[in-house]
Design a protein around this motif. Structure first.
Motif, PDB file in Angstrom:
ATOM      1  N   MET A 184       8.564   5.589 -10.214  1.00 28.02           N
ATOM      2  CA  MET A 184       8.308   4.433 -10.808  1.00 28.02           C
ATOM      3  C   MET A 184       6.647   4.163 -10.905  1.00 28.02           C
ATOM      4  O   MET A 184       5.827   4.851 -10.300  1.00 28.02           O
ATOM      5  CB  MET A 184       8.417   2.996  -9.686  1.00 28.02           C
ATOM      6  CG  MET A 184       9.912   2.734  -9.625  1.00 28.02           C
ATOM      7  SD  MET A 184      10.230   1.548  -8.376  1.00 28.02           S
ATOM      8  CE  MET A 184       9.455   0.145  -8.901  1.00 28.02           C
ATOM      9  N   THR A 185       6.210   3.379 -12.090  1.00 28.37           N
ATOM     10  CA  THR A 185       4.811   3.338 -12.123  1.00 28.37           C
ATOM     11  C   THR A 185       4.228   2.605 -11.191  1.00 28.37           C
ATOM     12  O   THR A 185       4.679   1.131 -10.850  1.00 28.37           O
ATOM     13  CB  THR A 185       4.428   2.925 -13.491  1.00 28.37           C
ATOM     14  OG1 THR A 185       5.038   3.546 -14.566  1.00 28.37           O
ATOM     15  CG2 THR A 185       2.992   2.354 -13.644  1.00 28.37           C
ATOM     16  N   PRO A 186       3.235   3.033 -10.474  1.00 26.48           N
ATOM     17  CA  PRO A 186       2.659   2.231  -9.354  1.00 26.48           C
ATOM     18  C   PRO A 186       1.943   1.066  -9.627  1.00 26.48           C
ATOM     19  O   PRO A 186       1.166   1.047 -10.768  1.00 26.48           O
ATOM     20  CB  PRO A 186       2.020   3.322  -8.465  1.00 26.48           C
ATOM     21  CG  PRO A 186       1.450   4.334  -9.502  1.00 26.48           C
ATOM     22  CD  PRO A 186       2.458   4.433 -10.505  1.00 26.48           C
ATOM     23  N   ASP A 187       2.068   0.128  -8.973  1.00 27.46           N
ATOM     24  CA  ASP A 187       1.136  -1.086  -9.020  1.00 27.46           C
ATOM     25  C   ASP A 187      -0.266  -0.888  -8.186  1.00 27.46           C
ATOM     26  O   ASP A 187      -0.197  -1.516  -6.877  1.00 27.46           O
ATOM     27  CB  ASP A 187       1.716  -2.438  -8.805  1.00 27.46           C
ATOM     28  CG  ASP A 187       1.081  -3.736  -9.052  1.00 27.46           C
ATOM     29  OD1 ASP A 187      -0.314  -3.674  -9.282  1.00 27.46           O
ATOM     30  OD2 ASP A 187       1.407  -4.606  -9.177  1.00 27.46           O
ATOM     31  N   ILE A 188      -1.360  -0.133  -8.679  1.00 28.99           N
ATOM     32  CA  ILE A 188      -2.310   0.237  -7.799  1.00 28.99           C
ATOM     33  C   ILE A 188      -3.101  -1.262  -7.532  1.00 28.99           C
ATOM     34  O   ILE A 188      -3.744  -1.210  -6.422  1.00 28.99           O
ATOM     35  CB  ILE A 188      -3.096   1.311  -8.444  1.00 28.99           C
ATOM     36  CG1 ILE A 188      -2.416   2.592  -8.538  1.00 28.99           C
ATOM     37  CG2 ILE A 188      -4.381   1.433  -7.587  1.00 28.99           C
ATOM     38  CD1 ILE A 188      -1.868   3.231  -7.330  1.00 28.99           C
ATOM     39  N   ALA A 189      -3.115  -2.106  -8.291  1.00 30.79           N
ATOM     40  CA  ALA A 189      -3.977  -3.365  -8.038  1.00 30.79           C
ATOM     41  C   ALA A 189      -3.217  -4.195  -6.769  1.00 30.79           C
ATOM     42  O   ALA A 189      -4.014  -4.585  -5.945  1.00 30.79           O
ATOM     43  CB  ALA A 189      -3.856  -4.007  -9.166  1.00 30.79           C
ATOM     44  N   ALA A 190      -1.996  -3.989  -6.767  1.00 26.62           N
ATOM     45  CA  ALA A 190      -1.400  -4.641  -5.488  1.00 26.62           C
ATOM     46  C   ALA A 190      -1.742  -3.972  -4.226  1.00 26.62           C
ATOM     47  O   ALA A 190      -1.812  -4.421  -3.234  1.00 26.62           O
ATOM     48  CB  ALA A 190       0.190  -4.471  -5.691  1.00 26.62           C
ATOM     49  N   GLU A 219      -4.781   6.517  -8.046  1.00 28.92           N
ATOM     50  CA  GLU A 219      -4.875   5.904  -9.405  1.00 28.92           C
ATOM     51  C   GLU A 219      -3.578   6.022 -10.102  1.00 28.92           C
ATOM     52  O   GLU A 219      -2.954   6.739  -9.882  1.00 28.92           O
ATOM     53  CB  GLU A 219      -6.011   6.627 -10.206  1.00 28.92           C
ATOM     54  CG  GLU A 219      -7.315   6.635  -9.439  1.00 28.92           C
ATOM     55  CD  GLU A 219      -8.410   7.461 -10.260  1.00 28.92           C
ATOM     56  OE1 GLU A 219      -8.000   7.704 -11.556  1.00 28.92           O
ATOM     57  OE2 GLU A 219      -9.584   7.439 -10.026  1.00 28.92           O
ATOM     58  N   ALA A 220      -3.362   4.735 -10.956  1.00 26.43           N
ATOM     59  CA  ALA A 220      -2.088   4.729 -11.860  1.00 26.43           C
ATOM     60  C   ALA A 220      -1.897   6.064 -12.644  1.00 26.43           C
ATOM     61  O   ALA A 220      -1.060   6.498 -12.619  1.00 26.43           O
ATOM     62  CB  ALA A 220      -2.182   3.481 -12.567  1.00 26.43           C
ATOM     63  N   ALA A 221      -2.982   6.492 -13.239  1.00 28.39           N
ATOM     64  CA  ALA A 221      -2.890   7.718 -14.243  1.00 28.39           C
ATOM     65  C   ALA A 221      -2.229   9.094 -13.355  1.00 28.39           C
ATOM     66  O   ALA A 221      -1.941   9.886 -14.213  1.00 28.39           O
ATOM     67  CB  ALA A 221      -4.096   7.905 -14.901  1.00 28.39           C
ATOM     68  N   ILE A 253       0.968  -1.267   0.115  1.00 28.16           N
ATOM     69  CA  ILE A 253      -0.015  -0.059  -0.160  1.00 28.16           C
ATOM     70  C   ILE A 253       0.837   1.171   0.037  1.00 28.16           C
ATOM     71  O   ILE A 253       0.733   2.179  -0.856  1.00 28.16           O
ATOM     72  CB  ILE A 253      -1.082   0.060   1.329  1.00 28.16           C
ATOM     73  CG1 ILE A 253      -1.798  -1.143   1.206  1.00 28.16           C
ATOM     74  CG2 ILE A 253      -1.836   1.253   1.192  1.00 28.16           C
ATOM     75  CD1 ILE A 253      -2.584  -1.386   2.680  1.00 28.16           C
ATOM     76  N   PHE A 254       1.675   1.436   1.061  1.00 30.54           N
ATOM     77  CA  PHE A 254       2.432   2.522   1.243  1.00 30.54           C
ATOM     78  C   PHE A 254       3.366   2.622  -0.047  1.00 30.54           C
ATOM     79  O   PHE A 254       3.791   3.780  -0.322  1.00 30.54           O
ATOM     80  CB  PHE A 254       3.417   2.614   2.558  1.00 30.54           C
ATOM     81  CG  PHE A 254       4.031   3.904   2.760  1.00 30.54           C
ATOM     82  CD1 PHE A 254       3.071   4.975   3.078  1.00 30.54           C
ATOM     83  CD2 PHE A 254       5.219   4.264   2.678  1.00 30.54           C
ATOM     84  CE1 PHE A 254       3.724   6.000   3.449  1.00 30.54           C
ATOM     85  CE2 PHE A 254       5.880   5.146   3.131  1.00 30.54           C
ATOM     86  CZ  PHE A 254       5.000   6.384   3.516  1.00 30.54           C
ATOM     87  N   PHE A 255       3.942   1.426  -0.412  1.00 31.10           N
ATOM     88  CA  PHE A 255       4.961   1.650  -1.575  1.00 31.10           C
ATOM     89  C   PHE A 255       4.267   2.299  -2.836  1.00 31.10           C
ATOM     90  O   PHE A 255       4.708   2.933  -3.632  1.00 31.10           O
ATOM     91  CB  PHE A 255       5.597   0.352  -1.788  1.00 31.10           C
ATOM     92  CG  PHE A 255       6.770   0.639  -2.788  1.00 31.10           C
ATOM     93  CD1 PHE A 255       7.922   0.561  -2.458  1.00 31.10           C
ATOM     94  CD2 PHE A 255       6.254   0.057  -4.296  1.00 31.10           C
ATOM     95  CE1 PHE A 255       9.203   0.638  -3.830  1.00 31.10           C
ATOM     96  CE2 PHE A 255       7.336   0.414  -5.394  1.00 31.10           C
ATOM     97  CZ  PHE A 255       8.679   0.540  -4.973  1.00 31.10           C
ATOM     98  N   ASN A 256       3.164   1.427  -3.164  1.00 26.41           N
ATOM     99  CA  ASN A 256       2.461   1.835  -4.707  1.00 26.41           C
ATOM    100  C   ASN A 256       1.717   3.188  -4.533  1.00 26.41           C
ATOM    101  O   ASN A 256       1.642   3.640  -5.560  1.00 26.41           O
ATOM    102  CB  ASN A 256       1.677   0.744  -5.043  1.00 26.41           C
ATOM    103  CG  ASN A 256       2.523  -0.529  -5.453  1.00 26.41           C
ATOM    104  OD1 ASN A 256       3.313  -0.442  -6.621  1.00 26.41           O
ATOM    105  ND2 ASN A 256       2.433  -1.485  -4.638  1.00 26.41           N
TER     106      ASN A 256
END
Length: 223
Positions: free
Chosen positions: A120-126, A219-221, A107-110
């Motif tokens: 980095m592009t976050p992995d919001i799904a993770a 959100e990833a965007a 959660i905190f990383f992404n």
């Protein structure tokens, strides 16, 4: 006395709160993720934060640092002497350092570290998966064991409370706080601990740091 790292790390925050509760005010030097230089490298051979320096003595790992501080500055003791209470305190610290941190790191990383610090592009799904599956298991357990009032061990503040509250604080910092409806006891308990000046001062600075770096990514965007 120097602590190397950033209080956005729950491990660094844990050490700094312990020091504050003991009336100590170590210098905090930024380190980790490419920062820190030779001093940090000497104190932390594998580049992990926190690292620690007290005169010529250096040490790394938050638990090792806290046990050193507790032995050298026993006033306002945070690790009980009684066997049962000490065992429970060490359990809660280990639970926090491994299980809570393991559950909320995605959660905190992404939502912050990956996109805002490392670009980095976050992995919001993770992140969403951890919020939906991993953290409820942690909070279900805590909802059973935290007291309606007071603290986890010996009816006083101990390392158990500091260790458990420190990583949970990161959830609110990125907009994913513990659900107060599903977990009312955890929410009240966490508020009691985080309202202490030792935590509140640090968290206010952490909130400012996160805001200055663009805030949490939902959100990833938005990265």
């Amino acid at each position: 006395m120097i602590v190397y790292g950033s209080t956005l790390s729950p491990f660094v925050r844990k050490v700094m709160v312990v020091c504050a509760e003991k009336g100590l005010a170590p210098e905090l030097k930024p380190a980790g993720m490419g920062q820190g230089g030779p001093e940090f490298a000497e104190a932390s051979p594998f580049g992990k934060m926190p690292a620690f320096r007290d005169g010529d003595f250096t040490l790394c790992d938050s638990s090792a640092i806290i046990h050193y501080i507790e032995a050298k500055y026993p006033e306002a003791g945070l690790i009980p002497e009684a066997p049962e209470a000490r065992g429970r305190t060490i359990w809660f610290e280990e639970f926090a350092d491994t299980i809570i941190v393991g559950a909320n790191t995605p959660i905190f990383f992404n939502r912050f570290v990956g996109p805002r610090v490392l670009r980095m592009t976050p992995d919001i799904a993770a992140a969403e998966s951890a919020e939906r599956e991993a953290m409820p298991k942690v909070c279900d357990y805590l909802e059973r064991v935290v007291p309606d009032e007071g603290f986890l061990v010996e009816d006083r503040l101990t390392l158990a409370d500091i260790a458990v509250a420190s990583p949970l604080a990161n959830l609110a910092l990125v907009g994913s706080p513990v659900d107060p409806v599903r977990y009312p006891r955890v929410t009240r308990y966490l508020n009691r601990i985080l309202e202490r000046p030792s935590f509140a001062t640090i968290l206010e600075q952490d909130r400012k740091t996160i805001a200055a770096m663009g805030g949490a990514v939902r959100e990833a965007a938005a990265a």
